[in-house]
Design an enzyme around this catalytic site. Structure first.
Site, PDB file in Angstrom:
ATOM      1  N   GLU A 164      -6.035  -4.884  10.360  1.00 34.26           N
ATOM      2  CA  GLU A 164      -5.004  -3.885  10.616  1.00 34.26           C
ATOM      3  C   GLU A 164      -5.325  -3.142  11.907  1.00 34.26           C
ATOM      4  O   GLU A 164      -6.088  -2.163  11.884  1.00 34.26           O
ATOM      5  CB  GLU A 164      -4.951  -2.878   9.469  1.00 34.26           C
ATOM      6  CG  GLU A 164      -4.655  -3.495   8.123  1.00 34.26           C
ATOM      7  CD  GLU A 164      -4.015  -2.486   7.180  1.00 34.26           C
ATOM      8  OE1 GLU A 164      -2.888  -2.732   6.753  1.00 34.26           O
ATOM      9  OE2 GLU A 164      -4.641  -1.445   6.901  1.00 34.26           O
ATOM     10  N   SER A 167       2.856  -2.293  10.485  1.00 29.22           N
ATOM     11  CA  SER A 167       4.313  -2.321  10.695  1.00 29.22           C
ATOM     12  C   SER A 167       4.948  -3.669  10.343  1.00 29.22           C
ATOM     13  O   SER A 167       5.875  -4.115  11.020  1.00 29.22           O
ATOM     14  CB  SER A 167       4.654  -1.908  12.136  1.00 29.22           C
ATOM     15  OG  SER A 167       4.189  -0.590  12.376  1.00 29.22           O
ATOM     16  N   LYS A 193       0.045   4.242  -0.432  1.00 27.13           N
ATOM     17  CA  LYS A 193      -0.653   5.436   0.083  1.00 27.13           C
ATOM     18  C   LYS A 193      -0.349   6.623  -0.846  1.00 27.13           C
ATOM     19  O   LYS A 193      -0.223   6.426  -2.051  1.00 27.13           O
ATOM     20  CB  LYS A 193      -0.249   5.723   1.524  1.00 27.13           C
ATOM     21  CG  LYS A 193      -0.313   4.482   2.415  1.00 27.13           C
ATOM     22  CD  LYS A 193      -0.161   4.786   3.862  1.00 27.13           C
ATOM     23  CE  LYS A 193      -0.032   3.486   4.643  1.00 27.13           C
ATOM     24  NZ  LYS A 193      -0.168   3.663   6.070  1.00 27.13           N
ATOM     25  N   GLY A 243       1.904   2.128  10.858  1.00 27.72           N
ATOM     26  CA  GLY A 243       2.869   3.214  10.732  1.00 27.72           C
ATOM     27  C   GLY A 243       3.523   3.596  12.048  1.00 27.72           C
ATOM     28  O   GLY A 243       4.155   4.649  12.150  1.00 27.72           O
ATOM     29  N   HIS A 274      -9.764   1.256   4.492  1.00 26.50           N
ATOM     30  CA  HIS A 274      -8.502   1.461   5.211  1.00 26.50           C
ATOM     31  C   HIS A 274      -8.747   2.444   6.365  1.00 26.50           C
ATOM     32  O   HIS A 274      -9.516   3.395   6.228  1.00 26.50           O
ATOM     33  CB  HIS A 274      -7.434   2.006   4.263  1.00 26.50           C
ATOM     34  CG  HIS A 274      -6.059   1.975   4.860  1.00 26.50           C
ATOM     35  ND1 HIS A 274      -5.637   2.921   5.767  1.00 26.50           N
ATOM     36  CD2 HIS A 274      -5.042   1.091   4.725  1.00 26.50           C
ATOM     37  CE1 HIS A 274      -4.404   2.616   6.153  1.00 26.50           C
ATOM     38  NE2 HIS A 274      -4.022   1.512   5.527  1.00 26.50           N
ATOM     39  N   GLU A 283      -7.132   4.813   7.530  1.00 30.15           N
ATOM     40  CA  GLU A 283      -6.864   6.240   7.257  1.00 30.15           C
ATOM     41  C   GLU A 283      -8.055   6.886   6.567  1.00 30.15           C
ATOM     42  O   GLU A 283      -8.383   8.044   6.818  1.00 30.15           O
ATOM     43  CB  GLU A 283      -5.585   6.376   6.411  1.00 30.15           C
ATOM     44  CG  GLU A 283      -4.357   6.073   7.246  1.00 30.15           C
ATOM     45  CD  GLU A 283      -3.166   5.538   6.471  1.00 30.15           C
ATOM     46  OE1 GLU A 283      -3.160   5.598   5.230  1.00 30.15           O
ATOM     47  OE2 GLU A 283      -2.240   5.036   7.140  1.00 30.15           O
ATOM     48  N   ASN A 326       0.871  -1.186   0.000  1.00 28.42           N
ATOM     49  CA  ASN A 326       0.000   0.000   0.000  1.00 28.42           C
ATOM     50  C   ASN A 326       0.902   1.228   0.000  1.00 28.42           C
ATOM     51  O   ASN A 326       1.451   1.600   1.031  1.00 28.42           O
ATOM     52  CB  ASN A 326      -0.907  -0.006   1.240  1.00 28.42           C
ATOM     53  CG  ASN A 326      -1.804   1.220   1.298  1.00 28.42           C
ATOM     54  OD1 ASN A 326      -1.937   1.942   0.296  1.00 28.42           O
ATOM     55  ND2 ASN A 326      -2.416   1.471   2.441  1.00 28.42           N
TER      56      ASN A 326
HETATM   57  C1  PEP Z   1      -1.097   0.162   5.965  1.00 26.31           C
HETATM   58  O1  PEP Z   1      -1.090   1.323   5.613  1.00 26.31           O
HETATM   59  O2  PEP Z   1      -1.993  -0.579   5.552  1.00 26.31           O
HETATM   60  C2  PEP Z   1      -0.029  -0.300   6.852  1.00 26.31           C
HETATM   61  C3  PEP Z   1      -0.156  -1.480   7.401  1.00 26.31           C
HETATM   62  O3  PEP Z   1       1.028   0.541   7.057  1.00 26.31           O
HETATM   63  P1  PEP Z   1       2.413   0.174   7.793  1.00 26.31           P
HETATM   64  O4  PEP Z   1       2.896  -1.114   7.203  1.00 26.31           O
HETATM   65  O5  PEP Z   1       3.320   1.320   7.462  1.00 26.31           O
HETATM   66  O6  PEP Z   1       2.132   0.054   9.243  1.00 26.31           O
END
Ligand code: PEP
Length: 255
Positions: free
Chosen positions: A169, A215, A11, A175, A97, A99, A9
């Protein structure tokens, strides 16, 4: 058998030049993915068509949009519909997601509509769910995630959900560098599969890939992919670095 998936992803990151280089590096480093595994690149809208054609000739690679509008068409300047994505041959789309839930106010009800728009257009949704830290601290994560599934994903029929992917998630792990432990990930994935089984039946629940996101990096991928109900990962930050994401794909391919 359900597929094992490593989904990137990006983003709102990378110029086209950087993105193009990253895709070429990935295709060069991990050129052949066996049938049981898949790599999905969720890239910004302007890059979708180009990345889609770049990966066409490499088996095991697919692209995903990061979002689509919940309505079919109309006067919604700046928005992108599932019909448009389908017309470009885009096979996957992220839906829900955290976000987008947080910054764009996407509710479970709106996400149910997005899931329908994807399914109507034969786009496989990657439905994201996961709890905030306050909910985890109260040990209410199972109920919270079950509700996200019930109020959004369950709008899909048995046939439609068979094409969906779920990504768990936990928001506190996205992040932040703080990954859920493999035990926490496995417990939630097992719970999600049970919620799916209670609604759609065990056989179908066994076929739906459930990815972990939060992460994920090269150094923790092996352990996460070793969990029986973790069918891969949705990767943000680490998917922007060719060597990291390549190592995650290699871990996946071993699992
Ligand atoms: C994501 O944006 O779906 C995500 C898991 O980000 P990160 O791997 O940076 O935590």
């Amino acid at each position: 058998m359900r597929k094992k998936i490593a989904a990137a992803n990006w983003k709102m990151n990378l110029t086209w030049q950087q993105g193009n280089e990253l895709v070429q590096a990935l295709l060069g480093a991990t050129p052949s993915i066996q049938d049981s595994h898949q790599v999905i690149l969720s890239v910004p809208f302007p890059y979708l068509a180009s990345v889609n054609s770049m990966v066409q000739s490499t088996s095991g690679y697919q692209v995903a949009a990061q979002n689509c509008h919940h309505l079919a068409a109309g006067a919604y300047t700046g928005e992108v519909s599932a019909i448009m994505l389908a017309s470009l041959g885009i096979p996957y789309c992220l839906v829900g997601h955290s976000e987008r839930r947080e910054y764009n106010g996407e509710t479970n009800a709106v996400l149910a509509e997005k899931l329908q728009r994807c399914s109507e257009n034969s786009i496989r949704p990657i439905f994201c769910c996961g709890e905030p830290l306050t909910i985890r601290d109260q040990e209410q994560q199972n109920e919270y995630v079950a509700r996200q599934l019930q109020e959004s994903l369950f709008v899909l029929s048995k046939e439609q959900v068979g094409h969906a992917v779920v990504a768990y998630e936990p928001i506190w792990a996205i992040g932040t560098g703080r990954t859920a432990s493999s035990a926490q990930a496995q417990a939630m994935h097992q719970h999600i599969r049970k919620v799916l089984a209670d609604h759609y039946g065990q056989e179908l629940a066994e076929r739906i890939p459930i990815l972990y996101g939060g992460s994920v990096k090269a150094s923790n991928a092996d352990e996460l992919f070793g969990c029986p109900d973790v069918d891969g990962a949705l990767v943000g930050g680490a998917s922007l670095v060719a060597s990291e994401f390549t190592a995650i794909v290699r871990s996946l391919c071993k699992s």
